[in-house]
Design an enzyme around this catalytic site. Structure first.
Site, short mmCIF file in Angstrom:
data_model
loop_
_atom_site.label_atom_id
_atom_site.label_comp_id
_atom_site.label_asym_id
_atom_site.label_seq_id
_atom_site.Cartn_x
_atom_site.Cartn_y
_atom_site.Cartn_z
N CYS A 132 0.84 -1.20 0.00
CA CYS A 132 0.00 0.00 0.00
C CYS A 132 0.87 1.25 0.00
CB CYS A 132 -0.90 0.03 1.23
SG CYS A 132 -1.91 1.53 1.28
N GLY B 106 -11.35 -4.04 -9.40
CA GLY B 106 -11.46 -3.03 -8.36
C GLY B 106 -12.10 -1.76 -8.88
C1 LIG Z 1 -10.08 3.06 -3.34
C2 LIG Z 1 -9.10 1.94 -3.32
C3 LIG Z 1 -8.73 1.34 -2.12
C4 LIG Z 1 -7.82 0.30 -2.10
N1 LIG Z 1 -7.49 -0.29 -0.89
C5 LIG Z 1 -6.67 -1.38 -0.88
C6 LIG Z 1 -6.43 -2.09 0.31
O1 LIG Z 1 -6.97 -1.77 1.38
N2 LIG Z 1 -5.59 -3.17 0.29
C7 LIG Z 1 -5.00 -3.58 -0.88
O2 LIG Z 1 -4.25 -4.54 -0.87
N3 LIG Z 1 -5.23 -2.93 -2.04
C8 LIG Z 1 -6.05 -1.84 -2.07
N4 LIG Z 1 -6.31 -1.21 -3.28
C9 LIG Z 1 -5.70 -1.73 -4.51
C10 LIG Z 1 -6.66 -2.63 -5.27
O3 LIG Z 1 -7.04 -3.75 -4.52
C11 LIG Z 1 -6.03 -3.10 -6.60
O4 LIG Z 1 -4.84 -3.78 -6.32
C12 LIG Z 1 -5.71 -1.96 -7.53
O5 LIG Z 1 -6.68 -0.94 -7.42
C13 LIG Z 1 -5.60 -2.38 -9.01
O6 LIG Z 1 -6.79 -2.94 -9.50
P1 LIG Z 1 -7.95 -2.09 -10.23
O7 LIG Z 1 -7.31 -1.26 -11.30
O8 LIG Z 1 -8.93 -3.10 -10.75
O9 LIG Z 1 -8.56 -1.22 -9.18
C14 LIG Z 1 -7.23 -0.15 -3.30
C15 LIG Z 1 -7.60 0.44 -4.52
C16 LIG Z 1 -8.52 1.48 -4.54
C17 LIG Z 1 -8.88 2.09 -5.86
#
Ligand SMILES: Cc1cc2nc3c(=O)[nH]c(=O)nc-3n(C[C@H](O)[C@H](O)[C@H](O)COP(=O)(O)O)c2cc1C
Ligand SMILES: Cc1cc2nc3c(=O)[nH]c(=O)nc-3n(C[C@H](O)[C@H](O)[C@H](O)COP(=O)(O)OP(=O)(O)OC[C@H]3O[C@@H](n4cnc5c(N)ncnc54)[C@H](O)[C@@H]3O)c2cc1C
Ligand SMILES: Cc1cc2nc3c(=O)[nH]c(=O)nc-3n(C[C@H](O)[C@H](O)[C@H](O)COP(=O)(O)OP(=O)(O)OC[C@H]3O[C@@H](n4cnc5c(N)ncnc54)[C@H](O)[C@@H]3O)c2cc1C
Ligand SMILES: Cc1cc2nc3c(=O)[nH]c(=O)nc-3n(C[C@H](O)[C@H](O)[C@H](O)COP(=O)(O)O)c2cc1C
Ligand code: FES
Ligand code: FES
Lengths: 250, 303, 303, 250
Positions: free
Chosen positions: C128, C263
């Site tokens: 993160c 996500g």
């Molecule tokens: C608003 C938000 C909050 C997120 N919180 C976490 C989290 O708490 N733990 C984590 O491992 N990844 C977190 N992520 C990362 C997502 O799980 C994911 O790895 C990343 O967004 C890429 O995928 P996507 O493009 O489909 O969103 C977060 C992403 C977003 C957009």
């Protein structure tokens, strides 16, 4: 340049026929050249589309098939919209008015469209060979007929015209007619075969190539093909090349 | 009218806008669209000692608000450049930046020597992801960066910009290595390494499988890196990565860039460079800022 | 109908689609839109030992085809999760993945111990970018990854997924470190570190200045990394980063992912998860593929 | 949900008044709730826009100002287009029919729009205070007049109504009238001051907050504000909060 969309027709499933008003471009347009069109929607890059015809020296007509996000967005424009277009781009076909024997224009699929402008410029001298998938996908055959000496149609499934490939038709023609020159545009495997047959018959052949493009004007060098051992830009050095020199797997 | 001149490592540009190397060729094509003298500088296509053919096609793939390219440094070689391109380019009242490519340190040194002082600045391209040797391998290791920089610097007759790769854990470390090696400026970002697969053919769209991602998609990463590099080094920064509008350029300058380059946006719109330049000027005028240098690094971080 | 079941480190999912941690909360909100039992697994919001408030707002900024977020792991803590959220979640016929957050190795170990075998899998969030301690610092150093992985693995009663950060020079090295530490699977990518500046206020849009980039913009980088990791390790991969359609998911699976997470696309369209699942199924049926596992790693590289 | 755009008016420079047909949503809509709209164009995320009115239990009306890429794209939709909308979302204003004294609705800028629906629900009991930049930006004052007990207008430059801030008008009213409750929506500095004045006068106040949003439904936790020492989600726990508890710099 912003060009107003003044004509829009659906020719067949997923095939659209657009006419844009663009006196400047129309004046300079040569057969075999293309337009580079900002389609909008999810498409970030422009899309290259060949000039199909120039009308009244003021309008350019182009015909396209909906393939993916770009052409899909393009097909959605309404009459009166203004399209952001670069063009006319590239080096077109070279006309040879001195040719004494038959001149063959061989098109397949979306490669058919740019040949119309060429056939017209040939002022009735062209013999046109067009290949389509099936009867439903045959388009513009009548238009070609009015401006050509002869039109031969072939479909893959035999539902219209000759049953088989346009290259078979080509072989038939070559076996019984004197031919001066060949022009071709269509899928790479078809053009490769056409060029091979032309070579075997010692005939000059011009082929219009396709490649994924960026700028469309020769600067980014992303659209290369190998011609005569050299990397050439399809957008600027082509899209029309000497078919004898094209390396089809390069 | 706001002052648009910037001084990059002793070279005065009439405005802070240049071209992303490799997106502008040697300028000939775009000279049909606008007067190249309107640019602060022209950063030319990569040059190597010998001509290079680059990679096979397809060399470009579209991605969401971006492109992947795998051109692989196709170029006519330094000699052909000097004889064919340079005389033509010299008609324009703008600075010229040669982008130096190589597979070994000796290559870089040799091309720098061949070019001598024929151009106004060098940009050391140690960050191209599209070549097997040299390229990115140099640009992702701090020691290598320092080493190649210092060796090229020794033979450079003009100020040396080092172009950084974003494909690293710590961009600030790379910038410090360039500075330590004697770089007169740094430019960033080069492309992010990426891939796209055609689900119909099940093959990568690029013939070379992987390529470099550029365009608006990468902008947030680029702005972040420019900011981090600004905190790490004292030398000027040329910022790039997705710049499409004057406001994008201002964003990079606020983050710490002394000048900006536009690449991919120009591939889509040949007037992008002029629009960006005009957009910066408009921003300055609307905000009563007398001199573009005032906004460099002027971002106010939230505490 | 194609077989959609996948086996991730011994846990059978009814289909290969899960949620990106942090984008789906604990599922309550999306249960108004579709039956959560439709998902292969639900990856929950990060959990820490104690409740966390996260960072101040704005915590989200829009970028070209992407978003930056700086939520900073706000969560009610493991205890509140066990008492309040878990019983509700257990009504659904799907696998549950707890995303473990911490600032120290001890934190991670403790939260894993607190959760015990209450969920089906753990995802170790060492990537993160939005927290000062722990988070990305762990995820960008191979030795740290191996160390934290092996210590958490020792106390884990359920299979352990390690979530990798894309902000590294060599993703394959990080994946190998996770595997060496005993990870049962890896997931990638977490967000790319980025920044956006508001040119009007001259301040970063995010109150926390920088944040994590996600959404379609990052997809080419994510696909490339999944491919590289597939070549480097034997354990299953959960791929993510910009997946919006079934074809996007297929792209990740061809590159080597055994399952995928959605996500950001779901933040824009609450039905995105179901659309992706249906899209994968449609692709398989249209291409006469009997089992989704057949496409895993099936990309044919151009030579 | 796809909702047809059945009404579109330009109320002032950059201010648009849209009506969409959406019987389901209209039936459930409460005052102070919002819609989350996919605007298209360059906007990737949805944009939150308050419900301004519900018409005939079938239509929802919303009014918005063009600020950036999202609202700009939204303004371009033509009648008959179908908008992708989530809603109604959030917790709205709480009505207190038992209030005996004056009830004040205090709006500024784009915060004015959601107050119309609230004023209507108050069935003539509302005293409305609206602040605008200048005479040109005064909108919907007539509409408010027909549904409220009283409407007070203030402009920053004095070109219309009271010269000064709406909070000055509030102070004047409080000094001479018994008031039961305050509702407010507008720029944060204005609302902060309104809540402060309410506190000094021991009056209950409900404030409708704005924050940058992702999902709009409570899942992504990006839209938080600090209320009563806790991080709350503006989209789900709000957008209306007890003004006494809001930490304006949190
Ligand atoms: C608003 C938000 C909050 C997120 N919180 C976490 C989290 O708490 N733990 C984590 O491992 N990844 C977190 N992520 C990362 C997502 O799980 C994911 O790895 C990343 O967004 C890429 O995928 P996507 O493009 O489909 O969103 C977060 C992403 C977003 C957009
Ligand atoms: C010189 C030239 C002339 C053309 N003339 C015509 C024409 O007159 N009528 C017509 O229907 N089509 C023509 N095409 C093909 C047309 O450009 C593609 O079908 C179109 O770009 C597909 O875009 P898309 O967004 O619909 O598909 P997508 O698959 O979404 O496109 C994705 C990317 O791939 C590129 N791409 C996909 N297919 C091709 C292709 N076959 N050639 C080049 N790039 C491709 C796109 O430009 C884009 O970058 C021509 C191509 C070239 C190079
Ligand atoms: C609950 C709620 C109700 C609203 N109701 C209305 C209304 O009825 N009428 C109206 O005109 N406006 C309203 N707004 C404000 C409106 O959402 C923003 O003006 C709009 O999102 C700006 O988007 P843009 O693309 O035009 O601007 P851009 O500046 O391009 O937007 C970029 C990003 O910032 C966000 N953003 C920008 N300004 C704001 C803001 N003030 N609040 C929240 N997010 C912002 C956008 O959502 C987007 O993510 C409301 C906001 C909220 C939170
Ligand atoms: C087609 C293409 C070719 C490129 N060639 C080079 C190159 O030869 N040398 C180099 O240093 N960078 C090269 N780049 C990288 C750009 O100069 C620039 O760093 C990058 O694209 C980010 O900027 P942009 O998003 O504005 O394009 C190339 C980029 C593209 C898109
Ligand atoms: S598309 Fe840029 S050179 Fe051909
Ligand atoms: S916008 Fe997602 S929780 Fe409020």
């Amino acid at each position: 340049m912003l060009c107003e969309l003044v004509g829009k027709r659906k020719l067949a499933e997923k095939i659209y026929d657009f006419t844009v008003q663009c006196p400047e471009m129309a004046k300079n347009a040569r057969t075999g050249q293309f337009l580079h069109i900002l389609c909008g929607g999810e498409a970030y890059l422009r899309r290259p589309i060949s000039i199909c015809d120039v009308v009244d020296k003021r309008y350019i007509r182009f015909v396209f098939e909906v393939k993916g996000v770009g052409t899909d967005a393009l097909a959605k424009y309404e009459l009166g919209s203004r399209l952001d277009i670069l063009g006319p781009l590239g080096n077109g076909f070279e006309l040879h008015p001195e040719d004494k024997n038959a001149v063959l224009l061989i098109g397949g699929g979306i490669g058919v469209f740019p040949l119309l402008f060429l056939a017209k410029q040939m002022k009735g001298r062209a013999t046109v060979l067009l290949g389509f998938r099936n009867k439903q996908s045959v388009i513009m055959a009548d238009e070609f007929a009015t401006v050509s000496r002869n039109v031969f149609l072939a479909t893959d499934d035999g539902s219209f015209g000759y049953h088989g490939f346009v290259t078979d038709v080509l072989k038939n023609i070559l076996s019984s007619n004197p031919v001066s020159r060949i022009y071709t545009c269509g899928p790479a495997p078809m053009m490769k075969l056409v060029c091979q047959i032309a070579g075997e018959n010692a005939l000059p052949v011009q082929a219009s190539l396709e490649e994924r493009m960026g700028c469309g004007i020769g600067a980014c060098v992303t659209c290369t093909c190998t011609v005569g051992g050299q990397r050439k830009r399809v957008c600027k050095d082509g899209p029309v090349f000497d078919g004898a020199e094209v390396e089809w797997n390069g | 009218m706001a002052e648009m001149r910037v001084n990059i490592a002793g070279v005065e540009w009439k405005n802070p806008v240049t071209t992303g190397s490799g997106t502008f060729g040697f300028g000939r094509e775009y000279s049909d669209f606008f007067d190249l003298s309107e640019l602060g500088a022209i950063c030319l296509k990569a040059l190597s000692v010998k001509p290079r053919q680059g990679n096979p096609s397809p060399r470009i793939a579209e991605t969401p608000k971006g492109i992947l390219n795998s051109v692989g440094l196709q170029n006519p070689g330094a000699e052909a450049f000097l004889s064919t391109e340079l005389p033509w380019l010299r008609q324009f009242d703008t600075k010229l930046i040669a982008n130096l490519a190589g597979s070994t340190i000796e290559d870089y040194v040799q091309v720098a020597e061949m070019l001598g002082d024929s151009v106004d600045m060098f940009e050391l391209n140690i960050s191209c992801p599209n070549v097997k040797e040299g390229g990115m391998a140099f640009g992702t290791d701090a020691k290598m960066i320092e080493n190649v920089t210092s060796q090229v610097k020794q033979v450079s007759k003009v100020p040396l910009i080092v172009k950084l790769s974003p494909n690293v854990t710590d961009i600030a470390e790379m910038a410090r290595a360039a500075e330590a090696g004697g770089a007169d400026a740094v430019s960033l970002i080069n492309t992010l390494f990426g891939m796209r697969i055609d689900v119909k053919t099940r093959r990568p769209v690029l013939r070379n499988n992987m390529g470099g991602l550029s365009g608006p998609a990468v902008k947030p990463v680029a702005v972040r890196m420019v900011y981090q590099v600004r905190q790490a080094v004292k030398i000027p920064i040329i910022g790039m990565g997705g710049i499409t509008t004057g406001e994008d350029a201002v964003e990079f300058m606020l983050a710490g860039a002394n000048a900006v380059a536009v690449g991919t946006a120009g591939i889509v719109d040949p007037y992008a460079w002029i629009r960006v330049r005009n957009g910066i000027e408009q921003y300055l005028n609307e905000n009563n800022i007398a001199d573009v240098n005032e906004i460099v690094g002027a971002v106010q971080m939230n505490d």
